[in-house]
Design an enzyme around this catalytic site. Sequence first.
Site, short mmCIF file in Angstrom:
data_model
loop_
_atom_site.label_atom_id
_atom_site.label_comp_id
_atom_site.label_asym_id
_atom_site.label_seq_id
_atom_site.Cartn_x
_atom_site.Cartn_y
_atom_site.Cartn_z
N ASP A 250 6.93 7.56 5.71
CA ASP A 250 7.47 6.32 6.08
C ASP A 250 8.68 6.38 7.11
O ASP A 250 9.47 5.27 7.17
CB ASP A 250 7.50 5.22 5.13
N HIS B 172 -1.92 -0.59 8.34
CA HIS B 172 -0.42 -0.54 7.92
C HIS B 172 0.04 -1.87 7.69
O HIS B 172 -0.63 -2.90 8.59
CB HIS B 172 0.40 0.17 8.97
N GLU C 198 2.34 8.71 7.88
CA GLU C 198 2.80 7.23 8.06
C GLU C 198 4.36 7.48 8.83
O GLU C 198 5.25 7.05 7.90
CB GLU C 198 2.72 6.33 6.98
N HIS D 21 6.68 6.64 12.04
CA HIS D 21 6.96 5.66 13.15
C HIS D 21 7.76 5.94 14.17
O HIS D 21 8.70 6.75 14.07
CB HIS D 21 7.18 4.32 12.43
C1 GRE Z 1 7.14 0.08 8.11
O1 GRE Z 1 6.64 -0.12 9.15
O2 GRE Z 1 6.46 1.13 7.38
C2 GRE Z 1 8.23 -0.70 7.44
C3 GRE Z 1 8.63 -1.74 8.33
C4 GRE Z 1 9.92 -2.26 8.33
C5 GRE Z 1 10.38 -2.17 6.87
C6 GRE Z 1 10.02 -1.22 6.06
C7 GRE Z 1 8.84 -0.23 6.56
O3 GRE Z 1 8.25 -2.00 9.54
O4 GRE Z 1 8.52 0.59 5.62
ZN ZN Z 2 5.17 2.35 7.65
#
Ligand code: GRE
Ligand code: ZN
Length: 323
Positions: A285, A164, A8, A10
Site C-alpha cells: 500500500d 480498493h 496495491e 499507488h
Molecule cells: C489507499 O489508497 O490505500 C489509502 C488512501 C488514503 C490513506 C491510506 C491509504 O487513499 O491506505
Molecule cells: Zn491502497
Amino acid sequence: MNDKIALEEHFAIDQTIADSEVYARPEVWAGLRANLLDFEQQRIEQMDQWGTSYSILSLNSPAVQAIPDPDRAFDVARRANDILAEQIHRHPTRFGGFAALPMQDPERAARELERCVTQLGFHGFLVNGFSQVGDANTVVYYDDPRFAGFWAAAAALGKPFYMHPRDPLASREPIYDGCHWLTGPTWAFAAETSAHALRLLSSGLFDRHPQLQMILGHFGEGIPFNVWRIDHILRKGRRGMPCEREIGDYLRSNVYITTSGNFRTPTLLSTMLEVGSDRIMYSVDYPFEKHEDAARWFDRCEISELDRRKIGRDNARRLFGLS
Ligand code: GRE
Ligand code: ZN
C-alpha cells in the site's frame, strides 16, 4: 525474502493528487505527495531496499471514481493509464499496471479496459469503490444491472480486478459525523469496501462469470473474519439473495486477499485458516504505508517458507502469468 511481488501500490497524476491530501497530516503531506507523483526514484529505491522486485501500480483514491462528469472521468482515466503505460514501458521488469476506469459510463469503461489489457499490457483494473455519476451525490455500485455488459467484457479478458477502498460520502453516511478519526483507513474504508464486495459476491456476478477473480486488500477488509457468521445467518433465510452458492464458496474460489496495510501475524494466520495460503498475496500500500514495515514483518513472520514464497511471490506470478 528478496523477490516479492506487491500489487496495491499507488501513484497519482496532477489531476488526482489533491484527493490524497485529506489523508495526510500536514507535516507529512509534502513527502507523501512527492512519493505518489514519483515513479523512478524513491519508489524503486524502496522496492530494492526492502525486497520487492515487481510492483503492480494503480492510481490513488478516489480519483476517477469521484468525477461525476463521465467525459472528464474518461479523460482522467485515459491520461492516468497512458502515464502508467509509459512508466511500465521504461521499467518492464519492475512495474505492472492496473487500469483506472471511468465506471460512470460502463460501455466506455469496458473499452478502456480492453485497450489497457490488449494494447498496454495491464494486469486488470482497480476501482476505488462506488462511482459518483452525473452529480456528486448520486452513487452507483457495480452490482447494478447497468454493468452486465461491462462484467461480461471484463471476464472475457481473463484478468482479475482489485476492489480498493474509498470513503463513503458524508452526505449519505452520517455514522462518522463528529468522529472524523474513524474515516479513511481507520475503519470507514473497510466498512465501505467490504459491503461493496459483499454486494458483488451475493449478486450472482460470480455465477455468471465463474472464472472472474476479485482482489481485496487489507486482509479482505474484514470479510474472512466474519464469513462464517455471514453464511450461518443466510443459511437460516436467504431474504431474496440472488446468488447460487454461499459467500464462503465465492471467497474460496473468486477472491484473492492481500496483506496491504495490515502487517499482523494473527490476522494472516486466521486468513490462511479461512481461505488457504494459495489465495493470499503480499502487498504494501505504498506510499501510504512503508515497504520497511511490510517487509520487516512479512520476511520473518512465523509461517512455513513454502507459504512465504507462495504469498510473497508465487501466487501473484500464477494469477498474473508473470515469468
Ligand atoms: C489507499 O489508497 O490505500 C489509502 C488512501 C488514503 C490513506 C491510506 C491509504 O487513499 O491506505
Ligand atoms: Zn491502497
